[in-house]
Design a protein around this motif. Sequence first.
Motif, PDB file in Angstrom:
ATOM      1  N   CYS A   1       0.828  -1.209   0.000  1.00  0.00           N
ATOM      2  CA  CYS A   1       0.000   0.000   0.000  1.00  0.00           C
ATOM      3  C   CYS A   1       0.863   1.260   0.000  1.00  0.00           C
ATOM      4  O   CYS A   1       0.478   2.286  -0.569  1.00  0.00           O
ATOM      5  CB  CYS A   1      -0.916   0.003   1.226  1.00  0.00           C
ATOM      6  SG  CYS A   1      -2.147  -1.318   1.233  1.00  0.00           S
ATOM      7  N   GLU A   2       2.026   1.188   0.634  1.00  0.00           N
ATOM      8  CA  GLU A   2       2.972   2.298   0.672  1.00  0.00           C
ATOM      9  C   GLU A   2       4.301   1.826   0.086  1.00  0.00           C
ATOM     10  O   GLU A   2       4.635   0.651   0.166  1.00  0.00           O
ATOM     11  CB  GLU A   2       3.184   2.793   2.100  1.00  0.00           C
ATOM     12  CG  GLU A   2       1.906   3.292   2.773  1.00  0.00           C
ATOM     13  CD  GLU A   2       1.360   4.551   2.113  1.00  0.00           C
ATOM     14  OE1 GLU A   2       2.172   5.293   1.517  1.00  0.00           O
ATOM     15  OE2 GLU A   2       0.139   4.788   2.222  1.00  0.00           O
TER      16      GLU A   2
ATOM     17  N   SER B   1       6.320   0.291  -5.308  1.00  0.00           N
ATOM     18  CA  SER B   1       5.430  -0.312  -4.314  1.00  0.00           C
ATOM     19  C   SER B   1       5.156  -1.772  -4.659  1.00  0.00           C
ATOM     20  O   SER B   1       4.192  -2.366  -4.164  1.00  0.00           O
ATOM     21  CB  SER B   1       4.099   0.454  -4.230  1.00  0.00           C
ATOM     22  OG  SER B   1       4.309   1.779  -3.801  1.00  0.00           O
TER      23      SER B   1
ATOM     24  N   ASP C   1       0.611  -6.137   1.697  1.00  0.00           N
ATOM     25  CA  ASP C   1      -0.675  -5.696   2.257  1.00  0.00           C
ATOM     26  C   ASP C   1      -1.650  -5.243   1.180  1.00  0.00           C
ATOM     27  O   ASP C   1      -2.870  -5.449   1.305  1.00  0.00           O
ATOM     28  CB  ASP C   1      -0.485  -4.612   3.320  1.00  0.00           C
ATOM     29  CG  ASP C   1       0.373  -3.442   2.879  1.00  0.00           C
ATOM     30  OD1 ASP C   1       0.851  -3.435   1.707  1.00  0.00           O
ATOM     31  OD2 ASP C   1       0.595  -2.529   3.703  1.00  0.00           O
ATOM     32  N   ARG C   2      -1.155  -4.673   0.099  1.00  0.00           N
ATOM     33  CA  ARG C   2      -2.059  -4.303  -0.993  1.00  0.00           C
ATOM     34  C   ARG C   2      -2.628  -5.558  -1.657  1.00  0.00           C
ATOM     35  O   ARG C   2      -3.817  -5.605  -2.005  1.00  0.00           O
ATOM     36  CB  ARG C   2      -1.324  -3.452  -2.028  1.00  0.00           C
ATOM     37  CG  ARG C   2      -2.225  -2.969  -3.160  1.00  0.00           C
ATOM     38  CD  ARG C   2      -1.453  -2.185  -4.209  1.00  0.00           C
ATOM     39  NE  ARG C   2      -2.294  -1.826  -5.339  1.00  0.00           N
ATOM     40  CZ  ARG C   2      -1.843  -1.584  -6.554  1.00  0.00           C
ATOM     41  NH1 ARG C   2      -0.534  -1.647  -6.805  1.00  0.00           N
ATOM     42  NH2 ARG C   2      -2.665  -1.259  -7.526  1.00  0.00           N
TER      43      ARG C   2
ATOM     44  N   ALA D   1      -5.314  -7.094   0.546  1.00  0.00           N
ATOM     45  CA  ALA D   1      -6.558  -6.333   0.434  1.00  0.00           C
ATOM     46  C   ALA D   1      -7.323  -6.712  -0.820  1.00  0.00           C
ATOM     47  O   ALA D   1      -8.571  -6.836  -0.800  1.00  0.00           O
ATOM     48  CB  ALA D   1      -6.253  -4.832   0.447  1.00  0.00           C
TER      49      ALA D   1
END
Length: 544
Positions: A285-286, A295, A326-327, A330
């Motif tokens: 995500c970052e 990323s 984490d992306r 999700a």
Amino acid sequence: MTTMSLPNPATTTLLLGGRVHSPAAPDATAMAVADGTVVWVGQDSVGRALHPDAEVIDLDGAFVAPAFVDAHVHATSAGLLYSGLDLTGCRTLGQCLDLVRAYAAEHPGVLIWGHGWEEVNWAEGRPPTRAELDEAAGGAPVYLSRIDVHSALVTTALLHRAPGARDADGWSEQGPLARAAHHHVRRAAKESLTTAQRQQAQRLFLKHAASLGVAAVHECAGPDISSPEDLTDLLRLSAAGDVPQVFGYWGEAGGLAVAKELGATGVAGDLFVDGALGSRTAALCEPYTDDPSTSGALYLDADAVAEHLIACTRAGVQGGFHVIGDRAVAQVVAGFAKAENVVGAAALAARHHRLEHLEMVTAEQAARLAGWGVIASMQPLFDDAWGGTDRAYAQRLGLPRGAQLNPFATVAAAGMVLAFGSDVPVTPVDPWATVRAAVYHRTEGLGISPRAAFTAHTRGGWRAAGIQDGISGTLQPGAPATYAVWSAGELVVAAPDEKVQRWSTDPRSRVPALPRLDADAELPRCLRTVLRGRTIHHIEEDRR
């Protein structure tokens, strides 16, 4: 221990004088096996009375426990590491090149397949350039996968066999190749191997796994990581019966027909939603702390995830994905939600879909995944190698983000079934070290109890492969006689409220004990591995 091998499963065998890990009798010293099934556990004297004509094996105090299941392996790549160029011990760029140079001199005129370089802690801070590798290899085709197998160093000679790599995403003129470019060169390297080389590597790996108390493995195959022929050969070898059982997974979107033709257990495993943290291809995500320009890479979005889940669910087949960042997590959770809207939660949960790695999952996400019956196939040695505040994850992601990965306690508390594996050759097959790593997580509060970790590496592996009978992966009457015999020291039970700090040797706990897993404890050594009553590994303990 006697020198005899276990007889044919049609014969009753009585194991005496040991320490048997059984929920039916936590203080058991004996076990009877017939027709490949555990028929009784208890005390020696009772066993002799109940089975007077049985073939007897004297355990001489050895520890008998359910055999391990490695829920994520790459058999051919692992076998090639054992027989090929092992770079896992390299400490500098120069040492890496020296090993390539020496191997090329000893094996002229052949493809050099190597694995395991990791530049993070090298003094030079970088891997070799292509020009440096070309010089060291002396013109030979070379494929050297990074420790995470999501990027590789190659020579110009190998690139001649993979012309599509130069125009693919992930191309680098001098550095490692990642993403699609990596897939091109890996495919070319695989195609340069003979059938005999592949089959020899597979057998070498399976025999090695058996020697470590592993009776079953989940092979995570797919078009970008292996080939249909590779999986077919491996399943055929497993069917011969003198090696661990192989559950084959085929990781390909839209791969239902191929998986069915191959006899795969599911269309899951390494179906990549993203890549890996070490190669900076895990989708975040970052941005990465040590390279804010990226990323990572997202290969599948929520719609693609949902489409695969819907197809697998309707076909009555287990599906799943590789997911790390984490992306990516999700997107997977959103994909499951979309699939639920189409097929319903009950149908989705009935298939026990699985996720590999799941390193950056939150408590809320884990709870939602548990509601869909999703199995978490995780690798505790990842945390042991790269977790904590001062290792590779912290370098890539910074703190506190880099110290929160592989949250086994979070996943278990949410109610997800855990299945542990190695992802060999990324980390080695080492079951007791894996259990210990899950207990002693490098971040306080993210580890689980020894009992939970052991269950994840035994019973959890059978459940992840779709065997939901409630007894596979245990030693109790009616369970398959799949077990390992260990030379082990004192057995202990972790106090339930203080899983690491306090241990108990009190048999009145009625909880099956396990070997000590403290950092200074000597881990058990495998003497025998048995799959449904048949010995697939056996050594004599040296008592001199």
